[in-house]
Scaffold this active site. Structure first.
Site, mmCIF file in Angstrom:
data_model
loop_
_atom_site.group_PDB
_atom_site.id
_atom_site.type_symbol
_atom_site.label_atom_id
_atom_site.label_comp_id
_atom_site.label_asym_id
_atom_site.label_seq_id
_atom_site.Cartn_x
_atom_site.Cartn_y
_atom_site.Cartn_z
ATOM 1 N N HIS A 4 0.830 -1.201 0.000
ATOM 2 C CA HIS A 4 0.000 0.000 0.000
ATOM 3 C C HIS A 4 0.865 1.252 0.000
ATOM 4 O O HIS A 4 1.647 1.472 0.936
ATOM 5 C CB HIS A 4 -0.893 -0.036 1.245
ATOM 6 C CG HIS A 4 -1.945 1.024 1.270
ATOM 7 N ND1 HIS A 4 -2.197 1.782 2.390
ATOM 8 C CD2 HIS A 4 -2.815 1.438 0.324
ATOM 9 C CE1 HIS A 4 -3.198 2.608 2.124
ATOM 10 N NE2 HIS A 4 -3.586 2.431 0.877
ATOM 11 N N GLU A 9 0.824 -0.539 -4.908
ATOM 12 C CA GLU A 9 -0.240 0.422 -5.177
ATOM 13 C C GLU A 9 0.285 1.825 -4.960
ATOM 14 O O GLU A 9 1.008 2.077 -3.979
ATOM 15 C CB GLU A 9 -1.411 0.147 -4.229
ATOM 16 C CG GLU A 9 -2.626 0.995 -4.477
ATOM 17 C CD GLU A 9 -2.801 2.174 -3.540
ATOM 18 O OE1 GLU A 9 -3.798 2.893 -3.690
ATOM 19 O OE2 GLU A 9 -1.929 2.406 -2.660
ATOM 20 N N ASP A 40 -0.913 6.255 -5.647
ATOM 21 C CA ASP A 40 -2.004 7.193 -5.920
ATOM 22 C C ASP A 40 -1.527 8.262 -6.898
ATOM 23 O O ASP A 40 -0.402 8.743 -6.787
ATOM 24 C CB ASP A 40 -2.440 7.857 -4.608
ATOM 25 C CG ASP A 40 -2.839 6.821 -3.574
ATOM 26 O OD1 ASP A 40 -3.899 6.214 -3.754
ATOM 27 O OD2 ASP A 40 -2.069 6.617 -2.602
ATOM 28 N N HIS A 50 -0.799 10.943 -2.280
ATOM 29 C CA HIS A 50 -2.143 10.519 -1.858
ATOM 30 C C HIS A 50 -3.125 11.671 -1.633
ATOM 31 O O HIS A 50 -4.251 11.645 -2.108
ATOM 32 C CB HIS A 50 -2.055 9.673 -0.582
ATOM 33 C CG HIS A 50 -3.382 9.204 -0.096
ATOM 34 N ND1 HIS A 50 -4.172 9.943 0.762
ATOM 35 C CD2 HIS A 50 -4.082 8.070 -0.366
ATOM 36 C CE1 HIS A 50 -5.297 9.284 1.000
ATOM 37 N NE2 HIS A 50 -5.262 8.140 0.334
ATOM 38 N N GLU A 92 -3.807 3.968 -8.685
ATOM 39 C CA GLU A 92 -5.127 4.466 -8.304
ATOM 40 C C GLU A 92 -5.275 5.902 -8.770
ATOM 41 O O GLU A 92 -4.514 6.779 -8.361
ATOM 42 C CB GLU A 92 -5.341 4.383 -6.780
ATOM 43 C CG GLU A 92 -6.757 4.865 -6.449
ATOM 44 C CD GLU A 92 -7.025 5.115 -4.970
ATOM 45 O OE1 GLU A 92 -6.328 4.561 -4.106
ATOM 46 O OE2 GLU A 92 -7.969 5.890 -4.718
HETATM 47 O O1 G3P Z 1 -6.655 1.133 -3.208
HETATM 48 C C1 G3P Z 1 -6.851 0.841 -1.885
HETATM 49 C C2 G3P Z 1 -6.648 2.057 -1.020
HETATM 50 O O2 G3P Z 1 -5.435 2.627 -1.372
HETATM 51 C C3 G3P Z 1 -7.756 3.071 -1.144
HETATM 52 O O3 G3P Z 1 -7.733 4.032 -0.156
HETATM 53 O O4 G3P Z 1 -7.228 6.242 0.812
HETATM 54 O O5 G3P Z 1 -5.484 4.490 0.835
HETATM 55 O O6 G3P Z 1 -6.126 5.600 -1.293
HETATM 56 P P1 G3P Z 1 -6.595 5.131 0.050
HETATM 57 CA CA CA Z 2 -4.738 4.412 -2.716
#
Ligand code: G3P
Ligand code: CA
Length: 223
Positions: free
Chosen positions: A6, A33, A35, A47, A99
């Protein structure tokens, strides 16, 4: 069950930095992952909408220049990376889950993915996810072979119909809402279930028992 780092491995290194991504790879994740926002037609990896929590900068990211963003410290002297730098760092050692956080990101993301596919990468090296299902629909419309993950929080009415309409590959649910019923309903439509954000060992075991296909974690080492 896949281990998805993450924001890289944000339990160990500053989130969404190349250092964090390298740590996730070192810990053997199946996917990383990150953002993504569009800033002056550059895809950048961060993020929050505001710079204050994760950098030494100030202001809203979409109001800043790309040059200003790149001058900032995102932790331990790391720059805010571009998505291209993330691709080059991962270099097919793991799947990249991008994402789309900001608007107007779909076209740039598809263009970049296709550029790498032309260089020999495969569609399986990427998955694009978003809570913004309009942006996801644009991705699928531009290139149906790109895998997409439909992010949900809670239980939005009609989410399974929307997942099918989007031709999503994965429904990505919150740990707050996952249940055996939810996982089974998604699997019955031949879609995969991923869950965010799972950091406790006991929750990881529960996810496995529910038949979840992948979890996002800040701590790939615990996984
Ligand atoms: O993609 C899963 C997670 O990353 C979504 O929430 O707020 O961590 O971007 P967030
Ligand atoms: Ca995310």
């Amino acid at each position: 069950m896949l281990c998805i780092g993450h924001r890289g491995a944000m339990g160990h290194e500053p989130e969404n930095t190349l250092l964090s991504i390298k740590k996730a790879l070192e810990l053997g994740v199946d996917a990383v992952e990150v953002d993504v926002y569009n800033v002056e037609e550059h895809l950048v990896v961060i993020h929050d909408r505001h710079l204050s929590r994760t950098t030494n900068g100030t202001g809203y990211i979409e109001n800043c220049s790309f040059a200003y963003l790149r001058s900032l410290d995102a932790g331990k002297g790391q720059k805010i990376p571009t998505l291209k730098e993330v691709f080059d760092t991962v270099d097919r050692q793991a799947v990249i889950n991008l994402e789309l956080k900001g608007t107007n990101t779909a076209k740039l993301a598809v263009d970049l993915i296709l550029e790498y596919i032309q260089q020999g990468w495969s569609y399986g090296d990427f998955i694009v996810s978003s809570f913004n299902h309009y942006e996801l629909n644009l991705v699928k419309t531009m290139e149906s072979k790109i895998k997409i993950g439909m992010l949900i929080y809670g239980l939005p009415w009609g989410y399974l119909e929307i997942a099918q309409k989007l031709a999503a590959d994965v429904v990505i649910c919150s740990l707050d809402n996952i249940s055996l019923d939810l996982a089974s309903a998604i699997h019955q439509k031949n879609l995969l279930v991923w869950v965010y954000t799972v950091n406790q060992p006991e929750d990881m075991i529960t996810m496995k028992e529910l038949g979840v296909d992948g979890i996002f974690t800040n701590y790939p080492d615990i996984f």
